[in-house]
Design a protein around this motif. Structure first.
Motif, PDB file in Angstrom:
ATOM      1  N   HIS A   7     -40.691  76.253 125.051  1.00 14.76           N
ATOM      2  CA  HIS A   7     -41.647  76.889 125.957  1.00 14.76           C
ATOM      3  C   HIS A   7     -40.984  77.850 126.935  1.00 14.76           C
ATOM      4  O   HIS A   7     -41.655  78.722 127.484  1.00 14.76           O
ATOM      5  N   ALA A   8     -39.686  77.661 127.170  1.00 14.17           N
ATOM      6  CA  ALA A   8     -39.011  78.501 128.165  1.00 14.17           C
ATOM      7  C   ALA A   8     -37.510  78.403 127.966  1.00 14.17           C
ATOM      8  O   ALA A   8     -37.004  77.474 127.313  1.00 14.17           O
ATOM      9  N   ARG A  26     -30.205  77.280 128.855  1.00 14.77           N
ATOM     10  CA  ARG A  26     -30.837  76.020 128.468  1.00 14.77           C
ATOM     11  C   ARG A  26     -32.234  76.299 127.915  1.00 14.77           C
ATOM     12  O   ARG A  26     -32.895  77.238 128.363  1.00 14.77           O
ATOM     13  N   ILE A  27     -32.653  75.495 126.965  1.00  7.54           N
ATOM     14  CA  ILE A  27     -34.016  75.619 126.449  1.00  7.54           C
ATOM     15  C   ILE A  27     -34.852  74.474 127.002  1.00  7.54           C
ATOM     16  O   ILE A  27     -34.370  73.357 127.180  1.00  7.54           O
ATOM     17  N   GLU A  28     -36.095  74.779 127.296  1.00  3.80           N
ATOM     18  CA  GLU A  28     -37.048  73.798 127.806  1.00  3.80           C
ATOM     19  C   GLU A  28     -38.071  73.541 126.705  1.00  3.80           C
ATOM     20  O   GLU A  28     -38.790  74.449 126.290  1.00  3.80           O
ATOM     21  N   THR A  29     -38.104  72.307 126.206  1.00  7.06           N
ATOM     22  CA  THR A  29     -38.964  71.985 125.077  1.00  7.06           C
ATOM     23  C   THR A  29     -40.040  70.978 125.461  1.00  7.06           C
ATOM     24  O   THR A  29     -39.820  70.110 126.310  1.00  7.06           O
ATOM     25  N   PRO A  60     -36.910  85.045 119.399  1.00  5.32           N
ATOM     26  CA  PRO A  60     -37.580  86.318 119.707  1.00  5.32           C
ATOM     27  C   PRO A  60     -38.783  86.173 120.637  1.00  5.32           C
ATOM     28  O   PRO A  60     -39.066  87.078 121.419  1.00  5.32           O
ATOM     29  N   ALA A  61     -39.484  85.046 120.581  1.00  2.00           N
ATOM     30  CA  ALA A  61     -40.678  84.865 121.416  1.00  2.00           C
ATOM     31  C   ALA A  61     -40.340  84.832 122.900  1.00  2.00           C
ATOM     32  O   ALA A  61     -41.216  85.011 123.738  1.00  2.00           O
ATOM     33  N   LEU A  62     -39.053  84.602 123.219  1.00  2.00           N
ATOM     34  CA  LEU A  62     -38.658  84.513 124.621  1.00  2.00           C
ATOM     35  C   LEU A  62     -37.744  85.656 125.048  1.00  2.00           C
ATOM     36  O   LEU A  62     -37.202  85.631 126.147  1.00  2.00           O
ATOM     37  N   ALA A  63     -37.587  86.635 124.187  1.00  2.00           N
ATOM     38  CA  ALA A  63     -36.776  87.797 124.543  1.00  2.00           C
ATOM     39  C   ALA A  63     -37.645  88.805 125.282  1.00  2.00           C
ATOM     40  O   ALA A  63     -38.803  89.036 124.919  1.00  2.00           O
ATOM     41  N   ALA A 149     -40.434  82.051 130.791  1.00  2.08           N
ATOM     42  CA  ALA A 149     -41.413  81.159 130.169  1.00  2.08           C
ATOM     43  C   ALA A 149     -42.453  81.950 129.400  1.00  2.08           C
ATOM     44  O   ALA A 149     -42.822  83.062 129.785  1.00  2.08           O
ATOM     45  N   ARG A 150     -42.936  81.359 128.326  1.00  2.00           N
ATOM     46  CA  ARG A 150     -44.049  81.947 127.587  1.00  2.00           C
ATOM     47  C   ARG A 150     -45.332  81.694 128.364  1.00  2.00           C
ATOM     48  O   ARG A 150     -45.642  80.554 128.710  1.00  2.00           O
ATOM     49  N   VAL A 151     -46.069  82.745 128.633  1.00  2.00           N
ATOM     50  CA  VAL A 151     -47.302  82.605 129.413  1.00  2.00           C
ATOM     51  C   VAL A 151     -48.284  81.665 128.721  1.00  2.00           C
ATOM     52  O   VAL A 151     -48.963  80.868 129.373  1.00  2.00           O
ATOM     53  N   ASP A 152     -48.346  81.714 127.387  1.00  2.00           N
ATOM     54  CA  ASP A 152     -49.297  80.861 126.677  1.00  2.00           C
ATOM     55  C   ASP A 152     -48.847  79.408 126.575  1.00  2.00           C
ATOM     56  O   ASP A 152     -49.537  78.577 126.000  1.00  2.00           O
TER      57      ASP A 152
END
Length: 207
Positions: A7-8, A26-29, A60-63, A149-152
């Motif tokens: 998610h972020a 770090r990735i937030e899952t 790519p979704a977080l770039a 963070a991904r808004v969705d």
């Protein structure tokens, strides 16, 4: 790990790493079924300038397409509100030392000045950006951290203001993702904080 559960990302520039242009990522899952939400380091040491390129390759979704664009920042008039709390916190050990050793009183203004400098650096680092797909929040408490963070995938977001902030027409903005990681920017212009809140609650923001 399915990328849809990420998610972020959290870019952490520690005190010892930042002068050398280095950071960890770090990735937030989010949790799935009986699994717990988690945060884990995927890039323990990377050049800050390479973070966006690596995210584009790995997640790519977080770039951020315009990763170099500047963040919106708290107003200049909020500087003293950033500076005062750490100035007082840093001065307290000097007060305690002076009570024990009166001759150590110069430690109080020295530590207060150090705390003021830290507060001004926090003001300088703080910022946010919303491009409709990503929410970026940058803060500093010794280390500088940037949450992308991904808004969705935001779990919640909102604004808050103390009585003193309301008098000054300032407000804090905070957002959280599924792992529990939160990002907060303090002392924004109240209109800017409300505008950001409304954009993120709009269905169009999550498309």
């Amino acid at each position: 790990l399915p990328l849809a559960r990420v998610h972020a990302v959290d870019v952490v520039e520690g005190v010892l790493r930042r002068p050398f242009g280095l950071a960890s990522v770090r990735i937030e899952t989010a949790g799935y079924r009986k699994e717990q939400a988690a945060a884990q380091t995927v890039l323990p040491l990377v050049r800050t300038r390479d973070v966006q390129r690596l995210l584009a390759e790995l997640m790519p979704a977080l770039a951020l397409g315009g990763g170099a664009e500047p963040l919106s920042r708290p107003p200049a008039r909020a500087r003293r509100r950033y500076a005062l709390p750490p100035a007082l916190a840093f001065a307290l050990p000097g007060v305690a030392l002076t009570l024990a050793v009166p001759g150590a009183w110069p430690a109080i203004p020295a530590l207060a000045l150090l705390g003021t400098s830290e507060g001004l650096l926090r003001h300088r680092a703080a910022g946010w950006r919303d491009d409709g797909r990503h929410l970026v929040i940058r803060t500093r408490v010794l280390a500088r951290r940037t949450l992308i963070a991904r808004v969705d995938r935001l779990q919640e977001h909102g604004t808050s203001a103390s009585p003193l902030q309301r008098r000054a027409r300032l407000a804090d903005f905070q957002a959280a993702v599924g792992s529990g990681r939160t990002g907060r920017v303090r002392h924004l212009e109240v209109d800017a904080a409300r505008s950001l809140f409304e954009r993120l609650r709009s269905p169009a923001a999550s498309r």
